[in-house]
Motif scaffolding. Structure first.
Motif: not given
Length: 231
Positions: A202-214
């Motif tokens: 979930d931490a890695i998934a959140t990191a990737e989502l941050f990159l996608a959102e920004t």
């Protein structure tokens, strides 16, 4: 913390907390200046973090596991990924076992909360925390530091759920609350599915989502303060 104190700059609040903290890992963490909130967000260092907990009440429930991974220059540094299991003060309920796939036997060999914080706080120092629905991580880390050190924890936080909600609201989009879940947002960004309710994935998934959102912000300078979750 009073409403008036919340209006003060984060780094000023850090310095106040540092003066009050007892010697040890939390005081050392608070001794490190926070990231400059006026710099471009891409210049900051981040750590994406997820906590798996026995419930949502930080006063009665406890942390079962911690997962975190660092980000730098818009890259997820997988070599920094860590997964920590914690000893629990009570027997797990069947619902916890079913959701987190963690058992009492697995957690019996885990770290104490004190050991986990001693390892975690140096990893967080000077960085910006990324979490999804970050109030859970904020409340449990605050409670844990009060329990172990008797002092308050604070750091700048980016909440990927909050980022996505603001993006959708700016577009006047109509959406259901479920659309703001980590898995739903990853699907909307065409990111791969990962196993849910595992702190590290979930931490890695959140990191990737941050990159996608920004990703859409890459053509312009955006001050870090514009991304921060209000605390």
């Amino acid at each position: 913390m009073s409403k008036l104190a919340r209006l003060l700059p984060l780094d000023y609040r850090r310095r106040r907390l540092h003066r009050r903290a007892p010697p040890g890992p939390l005081r050392d963490f608070l001794a490190t200046p926070f990231a400059d909130t006026h710099q471009d967000y891409r210049e900051a260092d981040y750590v994406a973090l997820d906590l798996e907990t026995s419930g949502l009440d930080c006063h009665t429930d406890h942390i079962l596991s911690i997962g975190h991974v660092s980000l730098q220059a818009r890259r997820v540094l997988l070599g920094t990924a860590r997964h920590i299991l914690l000893k629990t003060p009570a027997t797990l309920e069947s619902a916890n076992v079913g959701i987190h796939r963690l058992t009492d036997d697995m957690l019996a060999g885990g770290q104490t909360l004190t050991m986990a914080l001693h390892a975690l706080l140096p990893e967080l120092a000077g960085k910006v925390l990324i979490a999804h629905h970050a109030q859970v991580e904020i409340s449990f880390l605050q409670a844990a530091c009060q329990q172990v050190f008797g002092a308050e924890w604070l750091m700048p936080v980016v909440d990927t759920q909050y980022l996505a909600q603001r993006r959708l609201d700016r577009r006047h989009a109509v959406y259901q609350p479920a659309a703001l879940r980590l898995a739903s947002l990853r699907e909307a960004h065409h990111l791969p599915r990962y196993p849910a309710h595992h702190a590290l994935s979930d931490a890695i998934a959140t990191a990737e989502l941050f990159l996608a959102e920004t990703a859409r912000m890459d053509t312009e300078r955006i001050a870090l303060t514009k991304l921060l979750y209000p605390q």
